[in-house]
Design an enzyme around this catalytic site. Sequence first.
Site, PDB file in Angstrom:
ATOM      1  N   GLU A 110     -56.383  29.486 142.632  1.00 22.82           N
ATOM      2  CA  GLU A 110     -55.593  29.773 143.834  1.00 22.82           C
ATOM      3  C   GLU A 110     -54.992  28.518 144.432  1.00 22.82           C
ATOM      4  OE1 GLU A 110     -57.130  27.971 146.333  1.00 22.82           O
ATOM      5  OE2 GLU A 110     -58.682  27.699 144.790  1.00 22.82           O
TER       6      GLU A 110
ATOM      7  N   GLY B 233     -59.734  23.436 143.559  1.00 21.19           N
ATOM      8  CA  GLY B 233     -59.233  24.798 143.419  1.00 21.19           C
ATOM      9  C   GLY B 233     -58.265  24.892 142.253  1.00 21.19           C
ATOM     10  N   GLU B 234     -57.302  25.804 142.356  1.00 19.48           N
ATOM     11  CA  GLU B 234     -56.298  26.051 141.301  1.00 19.48           C
ATOM     12  C   GLU B 234     -56.894  26.700 140.058  1.00 19.48           C
ATOM     13  OE1 GLU B 234     -54.347  22.380 140.186  1.00 19.48           O
ATOM     14  OE2 GLU B 234     -53.682  21.946 142.214  1.00 19.48           O
ATOM     15  N   GLY B 235     -58.227  26.866 140.013  1.00 19.10           N
ATOM     16  CA  GLY B 235     -58.906  27.282 138.786  1.00 19.10           C
ATOM     17  C   GLY B 235     -59.341  26.102 137.938  1.00 19.10           C
TER      18      GLY B 235
END
Lengths: 335, 335
Positions: B162, B302-304
């Site tokens: 995300e 984050g971001e995966g």
Amino acid sequence: MSDFDDFAGFRARLARAPGPDAAAAEGAAARNAQLTKPPAALGRLEDMAAWYAAWRGDPRPAITAPQVIVFAGNHGVAALGVSAFPAEVTVQMVANFRAGGAAINQLARLAGARMDVHALDLDRPTADFTQGPAMTEAECLAALQSGWDAVDAGADLLVVGEMGIANTTSAAAIACALLGGEASDWTGRGTGVDDAGLSVKTQVVAEGVARHAGGDGIDMLARLGGREIAAMAGAIARARALRIPVILDGFICCAAALCLAKTESSALDHCIAGHLSAEGGHARLLQALGKDPVLSLGMRLGEGSGAALAMQVLKGAVACHSGMATFAEAGVSEG
Amino acid sequence: MSDFDDFAGFRARLARAPGPDAAAAEGAAARNAQLTKPPAALGRLEDMAAWYAAWRGDPRPAITAPQVIVFAGNHGVAALGVSAFPAEVTVQMVANFRAGGAAINQLARLAGARMDVHALDLDRPTADFTQGPAMTEAECLAALQSGWDAVDAGADLLVVGEMGIANTTSAAAIACALLGGEASDWTGRGTGVDDAGLSVKTQVVAEGVARHAGGDGIDMLARLGGREIAAMAGAIARARALRIPVILDGFICCAAALCLAKTESSALDHCIAGHLSAEGGHARLLQALGKDPVLSLGMRLGEGSGAALAMQVLKGAVACHSGMATFAEAGVSEG
């Protein structure tokens, strides 16, 4: 045509090893500060990328030629009943490595690494170190040289692994002799020895240490080590001379590395610890080396397997460092 | 043509999700016992391979089509000063993802994963949850459906990540509302908010929880979540329906997952935790989910990103499981 004629020559080699590149370290730090992420948000990946950049002398490096070398050796103490597996497994596993069937083959392939296997005089085990030195100076030097020669000068990352039934016994004796403590502090179940075997193994370690302790890392390597352990030490030393970063594997690899560190204190500055092994003494050994493991997955296989898996994390760290856009390039507002 | 018309329909979807394949699990365990290594010597890698095999319904699986999906959303609470970065960074980072410049792009490429980016109504932030529900039921359902639809039915491994300025505030409120404790237990620095900002952020979380707590995971997702958080939940649920294993990322991803687990207790059986984030509440959240993280590297981007890196570990586990020779094939003596 050897690179060192005696232990004194090898020690001198260690003493004149190169350090990291300060300009590359500065360039890498400057680049890291500009990447499109909050400061330090990649955590340890940022430290790993900086370390790698400094040793490669390149502020924006790539990992394109990793090498995994597996060394195999046989041990006189195997005959004392210290392992869950018979000594013939060493040569059988060498065949498995060559056929591509072992864990390290899969992990090296996944990392895009070249893999080499060196079987060191498997039909000539080291001497039983409870009776005398495991190796003569000449034998130990030959093994160091084998490791030294096995490193590809064009590699940009190195993992050294091992196979050798009874070699956790040897590694425990080295660690105990160089770091102190009781034999039981360093002696674990290796491939899975039972309670009776563990008791014998601990006694063998204690006897070896009592007989041989007193001397530097190279002395202990010869008296308590094995050919594959000496070869790992030789390869780690050669990597340093070539400024090739090394990811250390588990207990046995770290015992080999300890022999270098106890001979020349900065000898492992080009190394990080790939993982924390489930083998009993490894956490203590890593602490003595001052190395924080990248992975902690309960692995205890050897072969270089934990370090090869950690290669993937380092590749991720370097890919982020060298591949990400800067705030300016991406037009992203800084915090 | 939606897959669920209301929250009741989504809950019903969760309730009828399939489980792992028992025959594949048995076959994988039998295979593992025959591989050329001491029993359990690959540690957690063996558990990971067994879990993956069971969910894929294949005792000797391969990972060939991993997918990473990054969802982006904007948050009404961003206007309250809870983040170190301005809200416009969300849309700027979406452009960076699309241009290939973010950390997740590098990590997805390294894992050989397809990467998709879904920006969810970025010009229409959720409502400020200190004043009312962040989303209406219809808005939350649309976001769940976006996540549901984003999963490639041909994928064999999924990571959802995300981007959304202020979304650790939303995640902290969800965790606090569903798991209890104080707002300060769950509120961390996110991208790096200062002390004054952290104080505001904690107060915002406390107000949101006081206003909205009481209800199941889906209720809290709508009232305290964000579009990208709901989309992650939708994608995780869809992966379950398709028996695609999921690696969870950090605090925000796990808050999305928590909404599912608090609605249907077995909803995350197809998920493992990729990493332990440096974000304050993540360790506590993982404990509540009963998930032990694969990596612990101090990441908090984050971001995966952490989950994408953990993909490499899972790929190593599956490569060993499916690629290694058995004792019989290799002619190696068993212990």
